[in-house]
Write a protein that holds these residues in place. Structure first.
Motif, PDB file in Angstrom:
ATOM      1  N   LYS A 101       0.815  -1.219   0.000  1.00 25.03           N
ATOM      2  CA  LYS A 101       0.000   0.000   0.000  1.00 25.03           C
ATOM      3  C   LYS A 101       0.849   1.270   0.000  1.00 25.03           C
ATOM      4  N   LEU A 102       2.102   1.162   0.448  1.00 22.09           N
ATOM      5  CA  LEU A 102       2.992   2.328   0.418  1.00 22.09           C
ATOM      6  C   LEU A 102       3.258   2.773  -1.017  1.00 22.09           C
ATOM      7  N   GLN A 103       3.060   1.868  -1.969  1.00 19.77           N
ATOM      8  CA  GLN A 103       3.326   2.192  -3.366  1.00 19.77           C
ATOM      9  C   GLN A 103       2.399   3.276  -3.896  1.00 19.77           C
ATOM     10  N   VAL A 104       1.299   3.519  -3.224  1.00 21.58           N
ATOM     11  CA  VAL A 104       0.356   4.536  -3.692  1.00 21.58           C
ATOM     12  C   VAL A 104       1.017   5.909  -3.782  1.00 21.58           C
ATOM     13  N   LEU A 105       1.991   6.179  -2.897  1.00 17.32           N
ATOM     14  CA  LEU A 105       2.616   7.495  -2.864  1.00 17.32           C
ATOM     15  C   LEU A 105       3.585   7.728  -4.012  1.00 17.32           C
ATOM     16  N   ASP A 106       3.920   6.673  -4.744  1.00 16.52           N
ATOM     17  CA  ASP A 106       4.811   6.819  -5.895  1.00 16.52           C
ATOM     18  C   ASP A 106       4.059   6.887  -7.213  1.00 16.52           C
ATOM     19  N   LEU A 107       2.744   6.789  -7.157  1.00 14.30           N
ATOM     20  CA  LEU A 107       1.983   6.956  -8.392  1.00 14.30           C
ATOM     21  C   LEU A 107       2.209   8.370  -8.924  1.00 14.30           C
ATOM     22  N   ILE A 110       0.009  11.698  -8.085  1.00 16.27           N
ATOM     23  CA  ILE A 110      -1.028  11.418  -7.088  1.00 16.27           C
ATOM     24  C   ILE A 110      -1.059  12.538  -6.046  1.00 16.27           C
ATOM     25  N   LEU A 111       0.100  13.188  -5.833  1.00 14.48           N
ATOM     26  CA  LEU A 111       0.199  14.366  -4.968  1.00 14.48           C
ATOM     27  C   LEU A 111       0.588  15.531  -5.888  1.00 14.48           C
ATOM     28  N   PRO A 112      -0.380  16.292  -6.373  1.00 18.24           N
ATOM     29  CA  PRO A 112      -0.128  17.247  -7.452  1.00 18.24           C
ATOM     30  C   PRO A 112       0.572  18.539  -7.056  1.00 18.24           C
ATOM     31  N   SER A 113       0.724  18.796  -5.767  1.00 18.82           N
ATOM     32  CA  SER A 113       1.380  20.026  -5.329  1.00 18.82           C
ATOM     33  C   SER A 113       1.877  19.843  -3.905  1.00 18.82           C
ATOM     34  N   GLU A 114       2.717  20.762  -3.455  1.00 17.78           N
ATOM     35  CA  GLU A 114       3.212  20.672  -2.082  1.00 17.78           C
ATOM     36  C   GLU A 114       2.075  20.840  -1.079  1.00 17.78           C
ATOM     37  N   GLU A 115       1.158  21.748  -1.367  1.00 17.01           N
ATOM     38  CA  GLU A 115       0.014  21.948  -0.469  1.00 17.01           C
ATOM     39  C   GLU A 115      -0.790  20.664  -0.312  1.00 17.01           C
ATOM     40  N   MET A 116      -1.059  19.985  -1.412  1.00 15.19           N
ATOM     41  CA  MET A 116      -1.822  18.744  -1.361  1.00 15.19           C
ATOM     42  C   MET A 116      -1.012  17.625  -0.714  1.00 15.19           C
ATOM     43  N   MET A 117       0.303  17.634  -0.919  1.00 15.60           N
ATOM     44  CA  MET A 117       1.165  16.641  -0.264  1.00 15.60           C
ATOM     45  C   MET A 117       1.018  16.735   1.247  1.00 15.60           C
ATOM     46  N   VAL A 118       1.059  17.958   1.785  1.00  9.78           N
ATOM     47  CA  VAL A 118       0.942  18.146   3.232  1.00  9.78           C
ATOM     48  C   VAL A 118      -0.429  17.689   3.732  1.00  9.78           C
ATOM     49  N   LYS A 119      -1.481  18.032   2.997  1.00 10.97           N
ATOM     50  CA  LYS A 119      -2.827  17.640   3.420  1.00 10.97           C
ATOM     51  C   LYS A 119      -2.998  16.129   3.466  1.00 10.97           C
ATOM     52  N   VAL A 120      -2.420  15.452   2.476  1.00 14.46           N
ATOM     53  CA  VAL A 120      -2.562  13.994   2.424  1.00 14.46           C
ATOM     54  C   VAL A 120      -1.670  13.319   3.461  1.00 14.46           C
ATOM     55  N   LEU A 121      -0.383  13.632   3.446  1.00 10.72           N
ATOM     56  CA  LEU A 121       0.567  12.903   4.289  1.00 10.72           C
ATOM     57  C   LEU A 121       0.418  13.224   5.773  1.00 10.72           C
ATOM     58  N   ASP A 122       0.048  14.454   6.110  1.00 15.06           N
ATOM     59  CA  ASP A 122      -0.070  14.824   7.518  1.00 15.06           C
ATOM     60  C   ASP A 122      -1.488  14.642   8.052  1.00 15.06           C
ATOM     61  N   ILE A 129      -2.068   5.112   5.977  1.00 11.87           N
ATOM     62  CA  ILE A 129      -0.979   4.464   5.229  1.00 11.87           C
ATOM     63  C   ILE A 129       0.120   4.012   6.191  1.00 11.87           C
ATOM     64  N   LEU A 130       0.500   4.865   7.116  1.00 15.63           N
ATOM     65  CA  LEU A 130       1.534   4.512   8.094  1.00 15.63           C
ATOM     66  C   LEU A 130       1.116   3.314   8.938  1.00 15.63           C
ATOM     67  N   ASP A 131      -0.172   3.218   9.253  1.00 13.71           N
ATOM     68  CA  ASP A 131      -0.656   2.128  10.104  1.00 13.71           C
ATOM     69  C   ASP A 131      -0.489   0.757   9.454  1.00 13.71           C
ATOM     70  N   THR A 132      -0.332   0.727   8.129  1.00 13.77           N
ATOM     71  CA  THR A 132      -0.144  -0.563   7.463  1.00 13.77           C
ATOM     72  C   THR A 132       1.211  -1.185   7.806  1.00 13.77           C
ATOM     73  N   LEU A 133       2.135  -0.387   8.350  1.00 15.51           N
ATOM     74  CA  LEU A 133       3.464  -0.909   8.690  1.00 15.51           C
ATOM     75  C   LEU A 133       3.461  -1.703   9.986  1.00 15.51           C
ATOM     76  N   ASP A 134       2.390  -1.584  10.769  1.00 17.08           N
ATOM     77  CA  ASP A 134       2.331  -2.274  12.063  1.00 17.08           C
ATOM     78  C   ASP A 134       2.483  -3.783  11.918  1.00 17.08           C
ATOM     79  N   GLN A 135       1.969  -4.326  10.830  1.00 14.47           N
ATOM     80  CA  GLN A 135       2.020  -5.780  10.634  1.00 14.47           C
ATOM     81  C   GLN A 135       3.378  -6.266  10.126  1.00 14.47           C
ATOM     82  N   HIS A 136       4.323  -5.325   9.975  1.00 11.69           N
ATOM     83  CA  HIS A 136       5.648  -5.676   9.460  1.00 11.69           C
ATOM     84  C   HIS A 136       6.755  -5.366  10.469  1.00 11.69           C
TER      85      HIS A 136
END
Length: 332
Positions: A101-107, A110-122, A129-136
């Motif tokens: 699922k981390l691969q979504v961020l490399d599409l 998918i994050l068209p600007s810095e403003e949108m990057m902050v809104k999505v990632l933060d 997305i970060l919570d998917t790492l718990d199982q690893h």
């Protein structure tokens, strides 16, 4: 890295790297990463180290080992899973080999600007997305990053998807990025980061993609003729801790660590923006720089949705659509 030295370093970490609650709530954490210390994220790692040690009144000691001193990103992730390393900032693209699922961020776009990057990632989507790492065997804290990736090459100026036809592009070992360049008509090949300069110089590959910080740090502009400021993908790093280290922290120290992670993230972004403006001006006489016009960028975006569709089943349509809902940048 010399295997004998690496074995010695890992042995030392295993013996002294992590002390749990039995040590009167005193902790020593190793923070491994592959970046040079003078890069924005390298400086942010040192700022994190200083803040945690000071605000914990010495109850937590952070040992930062930069510049691939413990191996590459995959090595460090595996060490983190085995608690030989407690903190890391691997690229989300590399983590995608461990959690799809981390691969979504490399599409692309998918994050068209810095403003949108902050809104999505933060925001809530980033947290999911970060919570998917718990199982690893990892706990994701937040997202750092080195800015948006741009394209360089030695064949021609890139102003459209069609211009990439036939160009041999070096990429990370990341399925999304390999698919992206195939879809765009290029000939992608995965290559270790440390080998890219030599590969470009020798003509093994014609081009590569990286954020400006990495292009400058590795002096790729010395062996490339053209740069397109495409900003097609955010070069994100996931700030992660080993599951054991995270779970062992009492609430008061955990709060200190999380705040320091957030402050370091913000510092890295600020330094990256300053660094990019300064360094781009410096190297503009060494490499021809083209910034995509709005129309050119829109054409690139439309040429990228096929990559999104190709990975929908891997990262889930729900996750892609949750990002579109925040950015408003999905297919019309």
């Amino acid at each position: 890295m010399n295997s004998k030295f690496k074995f010695a370093a890992l042995t030392a970490i295993a013996l002294a790297g992590f002390n749990g609650p039995a040590m009167a709530q005193e902790f020593t954490f190793t923070f491994g990463h592959v970046l040079m210390e003078d890069t924005p994220n390298g400086k942010a790692a040192r700022a994190f180290e200083k803040e945690v040690e000071e605000k914990s009144n010495g109850r937590i000691e952070i040992n930062v080992i930069p510049a691939g001193g413990l191996g590459g990103d995959v090595d460090i992730i595996e060490q983190l899973q085995n608690d030989l390393v407690q903190i890391a900032i691997p690229p989300t693209a590399t983590l995608g080999n461990f959690e799809p699922k981390l691969q979504v961020l490399d599409l692309p776009f998918i994050l068209p600007s810095e403003e949108m990057m902050v809104k999505v990632l933060d925001g809530e989507v980033g947290r999911s997305i970060l919570d998917t790492l718990d199982q690893h065997g990892m706990h994701g804290v937040n997202f750092w990053g080195a800015g948006f990736r741009n394209i360089t090459n030695n064949v021609r100026e890139i102003t459209s998807v069609e211009d990439l036809a036939g160009i041999k592009m070096r990429t990370m070992q990341a399925p999304v990025i390999l698919t992206q360049y195939n879809e765009w008509g290029a000939n992608p090949t995965a290559m270790a980061f440390a080998e890219v300069y030599g590969g470009l110089q020798a003509g093994v590959v014609d081009g590569q993609e990286n954020p400006i910080a990495n292009i400058v740090a590795m002096k790729f502009y010395e062996v490339q003729k053209y740069m397109t400021l495409s900003s097609h993908a955010y070069h994100g790093y996931a700030a992660v801790m080993s599951e054991n280290a995270w779970n062992s922290l009492p609430d008061d120290l955990r709060a200190i660590v999380v705040t320091a992670f957030d402050n370091a993230r913000d510092l890295a972004r600020e330094l990256t923006n300053e660094y990019e403006a300064e360094e781009l001006a410096k190297i503009s006489s060494d490499i021809a720089v083209h910034r995509l016009t709005d129309a050119e960028k829109e054409a690139f975006i439309k040429g990228s949705f096929a990559v999104h569709e190709a990975f929908a089943d891997v990262v889930t349509p729900e996750l892609i659509n949750s990002i579109y809902a925040v950015t408003g940048a999905g297919p019309k």
